[in-house]
Design an enzyme around this catalytic site. Structure first.
Site, PDB file in Angstrom:
ATOM      1  N   CYS A 132     -21.653 -19.654  44.461  1.00  0.00           N
ATOM      2  CA  CYS A 132     -21.090 -19.534  43.111  1.00  0.00           C
ATOM      3  C   CYS A 132     -22.153 -19.676  42.020  1.00  0.00           C
ATOM      4  O   CYS A 132     -22.161 -18.921  41.041  1.00  0.00           O
ATOM      5  CB  CYS A 132     -19.985 -20.564  42.913  1.00  0.00           C
ATOM      6  SG  CYS A 132     -20.388 -22.226  43.507  1.00  0.00           S
ATOM      7  N   HIS A 252     -18.934 -23.996  36.293  1.00  0.00           N
ATOM      8  CA  HIS A 252     -20.329 -24.386  36.481  1.00  0.00           C
ATOM      9  C   HIS A 252     -21.155 -23.998  35.255  1.00  0.00           C
ATOM     10  O   HIS A 252     -20.982 -22.911  34.697  1.00  0.00           O
ATOM     11  CB  HIS A 252     -20.934 -23.667  37.700  1.00  0.00           C
ATOM     12  CG  HIS A 252     -20.455 -24.172  39.024  1.00  0.00           C
ATOM     13  ND1 HIS A 252     -19.660 -25.277  39.164  1.00  0.00           N
ATOM     14  CD2 HIS A 252     -20.681 -23.692  40.290  1.00  0.00           C
ATOM     15  CE1 HIS A 252     -19.405 -25.466  40.456  1.00  0.00           C
ATOM     16  NE2 HIS A 252     -20.013 -24.530  41.145  1.00  0.00           N
TER      17      HIS A 252
END
Length: 349
Positions: A132, A252
């Site tokens: 990711c 994130h």
């Protein structure tokens, strides 16, 4: 569910956080599905999931589950992928795998559609979805690589707890409540569930994601380093990473320093190039305090970029801030996007 024109799609790991996002993303994209099979471990089989208003029973994933499947989206752990992905391919399915099981296999393309969709032509049945953190970074860097070339990337990540699974999110919430109530936190999962030590994540920052390698970097950091080089076809690119877990639920964030292979480029030129890139939303206006933040990227497919500025000491160096929903662009959306691209390229039978 009724038969529609389209493909037989299987989601493996359908009851997990990413699997649930995959199902939702398939629905949101109105993906051309004639049949949807939802698969999981024996432990989760029998649970129900909803797709387009209809309940579908989750079944145990076995080799026979993939008979007639055209596209299989895997997100059930590396051991499951290693065992079942080849079985799915044997039965004619194309596998898009969201684990680390095949990412560095030289015979498996590692794909972010905005960056290296052409690599899909070289698949042998399995396509790997990158880490990711890697995905959002290479989407932001790709227009710069194309225009100027890249020499060096140094990234520090600020990663959400959802990247460690639903149980880790529950642990964050439980610890936060306990500490606010004057009680002690009881860490059991982070930084690594199987690790010898566990640390509080609430009101804390943990500079360890995954296990440590002999070189002092963690497995997560090495994934970012190696995957970036593979995706961009730049084996000589200098890459370093420090990955940190923060008490954020989803989304994130990354501080990225990069050096381009060109002289005399301004920050405004970099902003313009990045802002026009596919899959990127530029949020960069310091005078109005406009910059990306994880709380505002949840549920969105894009990669958000801001704080672009020139390094004060290196004329070829720049800094930027990159944020994305790790469950969507970092996992479910990138997987579905790969499947859409396979169809667009005529690579699905």
């Amino acid at each position: 569910m009724p038969q529609e024109r389209g493909f037989h799609v299987a989601v493996v790991g359908a009851t997990g956080a990413v699997g649930q996002q995959m199902i939702q993303t398939l629905e949101n994209r109105d993906f051309p599905i004639s049949k949807l099979s939802l698969l999981s471990s024996a432990r989760s089989a029998g649970k129900k999931a909803v797709y387009k208003g209809q309940e579908i029973t989750v079944e145990e994933a076995t080799p026979e589950s993939f008979e007639g499947v055209d596209i299989a989206l895997f997100s059930a752990g590396g051991s499951v992928s290693k065992a079942l992905a080849p079985e799915a391919v044997k039965r004619g399915a194309i596998v898009v795998d969201n684990t680390s099981a095949f990412r560095m296999d030289e015979n498996v393309p590692l794909v972010v559609p905005e960056v290296n969709a052409s690599d899909l032509h070289n698949h042998n049945g399995i396509i790997a979805n990158p880490n990711c953190s890697t995905i959002q970074m290479v989407v932001a860097l790709e227009p710069l690589r194309q225009k100027f070339g890249l020499k060096k990337v140094i990234v520090s990540t600020y990663q959400a707890v959802s990247g460690a699974g639903a149980a880790a999110v529950a642990e964050l919430n439980d610890q936060t409540r306990a500490i606010l109530d004057g009680k002690e936190a009881e860490p059991k999962i982070l930084p690594v569930g199987s690790g010898e030590k566990h640390y509080q994540i609430a009101f804390n920052a943990i500079p360890q994601i995954d296990k440590f390698e002999e070189n002092g970097f963690t497995f997560e950091e090495m994934k970012m380093i190696n995957e970036t080089k593979k995706i961009m076809h730049l084996p000589e690119l200098q890459v370093a990473a420090t990955c940190v877990r923060l008490p954020v639920g989803t989304g994130h964030s990354e501080s990225v320093y990069f050096e381009i292979d060109a002289e005399g480029i301004s920050a405004e030129e970099v902003k313009s190039l990045v802002g026009d890139a596919p899959g990127v939303v530029l949020q960069d206006n310091p005078s109005e305090q406009l910059y990306p933040m994880p709380a505002y990227c949840v549920g969105k497919n894009d990669v958000f970029v801001g704080r672009i500025r020139k390094d004060l000491d290196n004329g070829n160096g720049f800094h930027m801030w990159v944020v994305s929903d790790n469950l969507l662009k970092g996992a479910a959306w990138n997987s579905v996007q790969i499947a859409e691209t396979l169809i667009d390229l005529g690579l699905v039978k």
